[in-house]
Scaffold this active site. Sequence first.
Site, mmCIF file in Angstrom:
data_model
loop_
_atom_site.group_PDB
_atom_site.id
_atom_site.type_symbol
_atom_site.label_atom_id
_atom_site.label_comp_id
_atom_site.label_asym_id
_atom_site.label_seq_id
_atom_site.Cartn_x
_atom_site.Cartn_y
_atom_site.Cartn_z
ATOM 1 N N LYS A 23 0.640 4.136 -3.103
ATOM 2 C CA LYS A 23 0.956 5.321 -2.650
ATOM 3 C C LYS A 23 1.528 6.231 -3.416
ATOM 4 C CE LYS A 23 -3.493 4.629 -2.342
ATOM 5 N NZ LYS A 23 -4.722 5.388 -2.972
ATOM 6 N N TYR A 57 0.969 -1.295 0.264
ATOM 7 C CA TYR A 57 -0.194 -0.140 -0.092
ATOM 8 C C TYR A 57 0.745 1.316 0.071
ATOM 9 C CZ TYR A 57 -3.721 3.790 1.267
ATOM 10 O OH TYR A 57 -3.919 4.940 1.225
#
Length: 254
Positions: A175, A171
């Site tokens: 990002k 994650y």
Amino acid sequence: MIETASPTGAVALVTGANKGIGFQTALQLAERGLTVVVGARAPERGKAAADEIRATGADAHPVTLDVTDPAIVRQAARWIDERFGRLDVLVNNAGTAEDPGHRPSAADLDLVRGIFETNVFGVLTVTNALLPLLRRSVAPRIVNVSSGMGSLTTQSSPESYLAQAPATAAYPASKSALNALTVQYAKELGQHGFLVNAVTPGPCDTDLTKELQSAGFAMTRTAAQGAAVIVRLATLGPDGPTGGFFGEDGPLPW
């Protein structure tokens, strides 16, 4: 302070808009007078979300949209073209995350690829499919919903609360990649009047953060509070910034 505009009559698409931050973003844009297209993988959930927004007197329309399926994305783009003829605002909100215990040293590469498929490649797929419609707008805006966990600075700073989050394989990296992609789109499209920015809604209490909350990581903001930051970047005036990364209080370090 970022100056914003409220382009009544403008058309906005929000991906992953049937719940959480995506729904609140769609609702707040609609309350500002925009016509909002509610993108959702499940048609019935998209319809329910659009109905809820319309019940407030605002203008909302559902469209089936799975950001990982190029054929469905192209179909959604055709529908928007036939219905509205242009797009003024694109909010790439759809995202996914892994269990906070998914350490880099024990990474499941299929899981990592799946998260990048949604959080990075999905943004490329949707944005590129919608660019022809955005080019017809007099004030095109693209907002990529990122995360503070995508900031290399805050992730590595002992003073940052984000540095205390569990180390995970996919994650935060996805990002960070999204932030880099945002800069590249801003570089390419700036000469055509686009404003392209990344935004973090902050630590919001949503389905996406349930695993982090169960690991003891506090979520102090509501989905509506997080959405307000997105809406501000989606409704920037002509002199607004581009190629930046923003939170509630302004620019953030990469």
